[in-house]
Design a protein around this motif. Structure first.
Motif, PDB file in Angstrom:
ATOM      1  N   ALA A 130       1.522  -2.555  16.427  1.00 31.92           N
ATOM      2  CA  ALA A 130       1.295  -0.990  15.016  1.00 31.92           C
ATOM      3  C   ALA A 130       1.524   0.312  15.962  1.00 31.92           C
ATOM      4  N   ALA A 131       0.743   0.392  16.871  1.00 29.64           N
ATOM      5  CA  ALA A 131       1.827   2.327  17.450  1.00 29.64           C
ATOM      6  C   ALA A 131       2.933   2.438  17.714  1.00 29.64           C
ATOM      7  N   THR A 132       3.683   1.405  18.028  1.00 33.04           N
ATOM      8  CA  THR A 132       4.863   1.761  18.447  1.00 33.04           C
ATOM      9  C   THR A 132       6.151   1.706  17.298  1.00 33.04           C
ATOM     10  N   HIS A 133       5.749   1.373  16.169  1.00 36.16           N
ATOM     11  CA  HIS A 133       6.282   1.312  15.207  1.00 36.16           C
ATOM     12  C   HIS A 133       5.201   2.104  13.735  1.00 36.16           C
ATOM     13  N   LEU A 134       4.226   2.931  14.267  1.00 38.94           N
ATOM     14  CA  LEU A 134       3.195   3.395  13.445  1.00 38.94           C
ATOM     15  C   LEU A 134       3.186   4.903  13.804  1.00 38.94           C
ATOM     16  N   ASN A 135       3.580   4.977  15.388  1.00 38.79           N
ATOM     17  CA  ASN A 135       3.685   6.424  15.776  1.00 38.79           C
ATOM     18  C   ASN A 135       4.782   7.218  15.663  1.00 38.79           C
ATOM     19  N   SER A 136       4.589   8.714  15.845  1.00 42.08           N
ATOM     20  CA  SER A 136       5.723  10.044  15.228  1.00 42.08           C
ATOM     21  C   SER A 136       6.462   9.413  16.887  1.00 42.08           C
ATOM     22  N   THR A 137       7.611  10.098  16.466  1.00 41.22           N
ATOM     23  CA  THR A 137       9.106  10.037  17.456  1.00 41.22           C
ATOM     24  C   THR A 137       8.744  11.124  18.433  1.00 41.22           C
ATOM     25  N   SER A 138       7.748  12.006  18.115  1.00 38.87           N
ATOM     26  CA  SER A 138       8.030  12.784  19.028  1.00 38.87           C
ATOM     27  C   SER A 138       6.832  13.912  18.527  1.00 38.87           C
ATOM     28  N   GLY A 139       6.175  14.353  19.724  1.00 41.88           N
ATOM     29  CA  GLY A 139       4.772  15.199  19.967  1.00 41.88           C
ATOM     30  C   GLY A 139       3.418  14.394  21.360  1.00 41.88           C
ATOM     31  N   GLN A 163       0.760  -1.462  -0.482  1.00 38.04           N
ATOM     32  CA  GLN A 163       0.119  -0.160   0.241  1.00 38.04           C
ATOM     33  C   GLN A 163       0.750   0.436   0.131  1.00 38.04           C
ATOM     34  N   VAL A 164       0.520   2.717  -0.596  1.00 37.42           N
ATOM     35  CA  VAL A 164       1.115   3.729  -0.388  1.00 37.42           C
ATOM     36  C   VAL A 164      -0.092   4.878   0.002  1.00 37.42           C
ATOM     37  N   TRP A 165       0.369   5.054   1.079  1.00 35.55           N
ATOM     38  CA  TRP A 165      -0.455   5.643   2.590  1.00 35.55           C
ATOM     39  C   TRP A 165       0.281   7.573   2.461  1.00 35.55           C
ATOM     40  N   MET A 166      -0.659   8.304   2.933  1.00 36.92           N
ATOM     41  CA  MET A 166      -0.178   9.153   2.913  1.00 36.92           C
ATOM     42  C   MET A 166      -0.016   9.250   4.579  1.00 36.92           C
ATOM     43  N   PHE A 192      -6.989  -3.540   8.483  1.00 34.35           N
ATOM     44  CA  PHE A 192      -6.202  -4.125   8.701  1.00 34.35           C
ATOM     45  C   PHE A 192      -4.886  -4.694   8.374  1.00 34.35           C
ATOM     46  N   ALA A 193      -4.361  -4.388   6.219  1.00 31.63           N
ATOM     47  CA  ALA A 193      -3.519  -5.304   6.003  1.00 31.63           C
ATOM     48  C   ALA A 193      -2.697  -4.103   6.590  1.00 31.63           C
ATOM     49  N   LEU A 194      -2.452  -3.138   6.631  1.00 30.52           N
ATOM     50  CA  LEU A 194      -2.035  -1.901   7.387  1.00 30.52           C
ATOM     51  C   LEU A 194      -0.943  -2.086   8.277  1.00 30.52           C
ATOM     52  N   PHE A 195      -1.797  -2.686   9.220  1.00 24.14           N
ATOM     53  CA  PHE A 195      -0.980  -3.704  10.556  1.00 24.14           C
ATOM     54  C   PHE A 195      -0.280  -4.531  10.496  1.00 24.14           C
TER      55      PHE A 195
END
Length: 365
Positions: free
Chosen positions: A274-283, A202-205, A262-265
């Motif tokens: 998923a949250a660990t790997h998809l969340n930004s590193t700050s904010g 997949q290609v995501w924004m 689900f495919a993304l996860f």
């Protein structure tokens, strides 16, 4: 495209040879930049002239000063593999002196903005209506005191790469055109630029949508009705209204459903990580910052009521719209959202009423 640093600067763009270029000269004001002859009217027509040190860091996010190789690829694309007619194809069809106009075949619209140079020690302006000179990001092989640039002249139909001093007593100030980075795209509706990322198939924004719409079709709002939050988190969109409109995503993109989430996860080591790997590193509120391993950069933009009368969850939650409606008795008529919580490593699906407003990430068709 619109320069996000100020609403006053927007630039036409053009696609040539599979790359997107600015079709107007940069006009953002830097300390070491010049209007030809010191006349601000010339800046309005031709853009500004920049020293190389500023030019390298001038382009907006998602855009870059072209390398020597990228300029050479442009020359090949517009000149059918040769530089001999490339200048004619790149130059505007008016404004060049002594019949030096081009055909502007591809809409690049190179203007004869001239240049500024301290080469003779007098800091003079040269070449208005007769030449166009554009910086590249590439220093010459001879050392760090000069860099390459594209040169177009009224006397010839060709285009060529030239060397220009960038330091010492003999430095130059030239025009700047930016090229879109390959992992970004422009939403042609309002000129905003977005990063995109391929994860699995997949290609995501990789940034939240910040499209306002126009007139009566205006949709969404900024968290807390604060415009600075739109720049940070994108807009919050009422779920049901957004799905019914069907056109909130840019052309070639769409609202994802739960199957696509689900495919993304699955592609990022499962929903439990998923949250660990998809969340930004700050904010995020601690311990919510992720490792952003895949470049998705989920931001904690919170949620709100449809009218924007109340908002909550900033820095603690990210809720992303899914177009899937719940069909079970316990939540029938509500809509699923992909949810990331600062205190959890996993992702979840939370159901909301259609009047709740959440963030939007679009998925490429």
């Amino acid at each position: 495209m619109t320069d996000p640093r100020t609403p006053y600067f927007s630039y036409r763009t053009v696609e040539i040879g599979g790359r997107t270029w600015m079709a107007e000269n940069m006009a953002w004001q830097e300390a070491n930049s010049f209007c030809y002859d010191g006349n601000t009217h010339n800046c309005e027509i031709y853009g500004r002239l920049y020293v190389w040190g500023d030019a390298k860091n001038l382009c907006p996010e998602g855009w870059s000063l072209p390398s020597k190789g990228e300029w050479e690829e442009l020359i090949k694309s517009v000149g059918d593999g040769s530089a001999k007619k490339a200048g004619e194809a790149l130059k505007t069809n008016s404004g060049w002196k002594n019949d030096g106009n081009g055909t502007d075949k591809y809409g690049f619209s190179a203007l004869p903005a001239g240049f500024w140079s301290n080469y003779s020690g007098d800091g003079g302006y040269y070449g208005l209506e007769g030449a166009a000179h554009f910086w590249s990001a590439t220093a010459t092989e001879s050392g760090s005191n000069s860099a390459y640039g594209l040169k177009l002249e009224y006397t010839v139909d060709s285009a060529s790469m030239s060397e220009y001093y960038v330091t010492g007593d003999h430095y130059y100030a030239l025009s700047v055109r930016c090229i879109l980075d390959t992992n970004y795209f422009v939403d042609n509706r309002d000129g905003k630029t977005y990063r995109m990322v391929k994860i699995g198939d997949q290609v995501w924004m990789a940034q939240n949508l910040n499209y306002k719409g126009e007139g009566k079709d205006t949709i969404g709002y900024c968290y807390g009705k604060n415009s600075a939050n739109c720049n940070k988190y994108g807009r919050l969109y009422p779920i049901e209204e957004t799905i019914e409109k069907g056109s909130v995503c840019p052309e070639g993109w769409h609202l994802p459903d739960t199957t696509e989430w689900f495919a993304l996860f699955s592609a990022v080591d499962g929903k439990e990580n998923a949250a660990t790997h998809l969340n930004s590193t700050s904010g995020w509120k601690e311990p919510g910052n992720g490792d952003d391993k895949f470049g998705f950069s989920a931001l904690p933009g919170g949620r709100g009521a449809a009218s924007g009368s109340s908002c909550d969850g900033e820095k603690e939650n990210a809720w992303f719209l899914s177009k899937t409606q719940c069909q079970t008795t316990s939540c029938k008529g509500r809509y699923f959202t992909a949810n990331f919580v600062y205190s959890l490593q996993s992702a979840a699906f939370t159901d909301f009423t259609g009047t709740t407003s959440v963030s939007v990430r679009c998925l490429k068709d």
